[in-house]
Design a protein around this motif. Structure first.
Motif, PDB file in Angstrom:
ATOM      1  N   VAL A 118       0.858  -1.183   0.000  1.00  0.00           N
ATOM      2  CA  VAL A 118       0.000   0.000   0.000  1.00  0.00           C
ATOM      3  C   VAL A 118       0.897   1.237   0.000  1.00  0.00           C
ATOM      4  O   VAL A 118       1.875   1.301   0.741  1.00  0.00           O
ATOM      5  CB  VAL A 118      -0.908   0.019   1.255  1.00  0.00           C
ATOM      6  N   HIS A 119       0.548   2.199  -0.838  1.00  0.00           N
ATOM      7  CA  HIS A 119       1.240   3.486  -0.848  1.00  0.00           C
ATOM      8  C   HIS A 119       0.200   4.532  -0.496  1.00  0.00           C
ATOM      9  O   HIS A 119      -0.911   4.519  -1.052  1.00  0.00           O
ATOM     10  CB  HIS A 119       1.853   3.759  -2.227  1.00  0.00           C
ATOM     11  N   LEU A 120       0.528   5.414   0.439  1.00  0.00           N
ATOM     12  CA  LEU A 120      -0.451   6.419   0.861  1.00  0.00           C
ATOM     13  C   LEU A 120       0.250   7.666   1.369  1.00  0.00           C
ATOM     14  O   LEU A 120       1.450   7.661   1.622  1.00  0.00           O
ATOM     15  CB  LEU A 120      -1.388   5.851   1.933  1.00  0.00           C
ATOM     16  N   THR A 121      -0.547   8.699   1.504  1.00  0.00           N
ATOM     17  CA  THR A 121      -0.092   9.931   2.138  1.00  0.00           C
ATOM     18  C   THR A 121      -0.822  10.048   3.471  1.00  0.00           C
ATOM     19  O   THR A 121      -2.047   9.965   3.524  1.00  0.00           O
ATOM     20  CB  THR A 121      -0.417  11.158   1.268  1.00  0.00           C
ATOM     21  N   ALA A 122      -0.045  10.172   4.532  1.00  0.00           N
ATOM     22  CA  ALA A 122      -0.621  10.384   5.863  1.00  0.00           C
ATOM     23  C   ALA A 122      -0.621  11.884   6.117  1.00  0.00           C
ATOM     24  O   ALA A 122       0.428  12.532   6.087  1.00  0.00           O
ATOM     25  CB  ALA A 122       0.191   9.666   6.924  1.00  0.00           C
ATOM     26  N   GLU A 123      -1.804  12.430   6.318  1.00  0.00           N
ATOM     27  CA  GLU A 123      -1.942  13.851   6.615  1.00  0.00           C
ATOM     28  C   GLU A 123      -2.249  14.013   8.092  1.00  0.00           C
ATOM     29  O   GLU A 123      -3.189  13.399   8.602  1.00  0.00           O
ATOM     30  CB  GLU A 123      -3.074  14.472   5.800  1.00  0.00           C
ATOM     31  N   GLY A 144       3.357  -2.645   4.133  1.00  0.00           N
ATOM     32  CA  GLY A 144       3.191  -4.035   3.757  1.00  0.00           C
ATOM     33  C   GLY A 144       2.099  -4.584   4.646  1.00  0.00           C
ATOM     34  O   GLY A 144       2.175  -4.466   5.875  1.00  0.00           O
ATOM     35  N   MET A 145       1.039  -5.115   4.041  1.00  0.00           N
ATOM     36  CA  MET A 145      -0.078  -5.625   4.835  1.00  0.00           C
ATOM     37  C   MET A 145      -0.268  -7.109   4.560  1.00  0.00           C
ATOM     38  O   MET A 145      -0.019  -7.573   3.447  1.00  0.00           O
ATOM     39  CB  MET A 145      -1.358  -4.840   4.543  1.00  0.00           C
TER      40      MET A 145
END
Length: 164
Positions: A118-123, A144-145
């Protein structure tokens, strides 16, 4: 008033759990739901009346026992669910002014649908108590999940250095 808030949080948690179990069979949809539940749990941590121990148990359910967290920028890695939960318990009283959102989530399922990257932006949105102004800090991460006991858990968190 507090009792109503606790009941509302419990109903919301049951709805998320039911949707996770009965919702679409898509692994990516379940991962998105799981990440939303994590951010909701973190955002409600200082207003739901639960103590650090109960909060730690809830938080721990989102991570594998051998989770590895690398925040980069010279920070020491965090290894293991127990360490992560202990740190989160000590930070809980200081997080009331923050809100966490996961944005731009992309999911790549591994063959067999038992793992995913998973690639995400944590705000992280912080509101000043004195002025009411909000500030935003955003960082990119890869996760990695793994599917463990029917639940998606985070096994690896790595900060993405976007300045390279």
């Amino acid at each position: 008033m507090r009792r109503i808030a606790v009941i509302a949080v419990a109903v919301a948690a049951l709805a998320v759990a039911a949707w996770s179990l009965l919702g679409p069979a898509s692994g990516s949809a379940n991962i998105r739901s799981r990440l939303l539940a994590l951010s909701d749990m973190i955002n409600s941590s200082t207003v739901d009346g639960l103590g650090p121990e109960a909060r730690g148990a809830q938080l721990g359910a989102f991570f594998t026992e051998d989770v590895d967290v690398d925040l980069g920028q010279g920070a020491a890695p965090i290894r293991g669910r127990e360490t992560l939960v202990g740190m989160a318990g000590r930070l809980q009283p200081r997080t009331a002014a923050f809100q966490l959102r996961f944005e731009d989530v992309t999911i790549a399922m591994a063959p067999g649908d038992q793992a995913a990257d998973v690639h995400l932006t944590a705000e992280i949105i912080r509101r000043s108590i004195t002025s009411g102004e909000e500030s935003l800090d955003a960082r990119e991460f890869t996760l990695g999940m793994r599917l463990v006991g029917g639940e998606w858990q985070i096994a690896r968190v790595t900060a993405v250095d976007t300045l390279k």
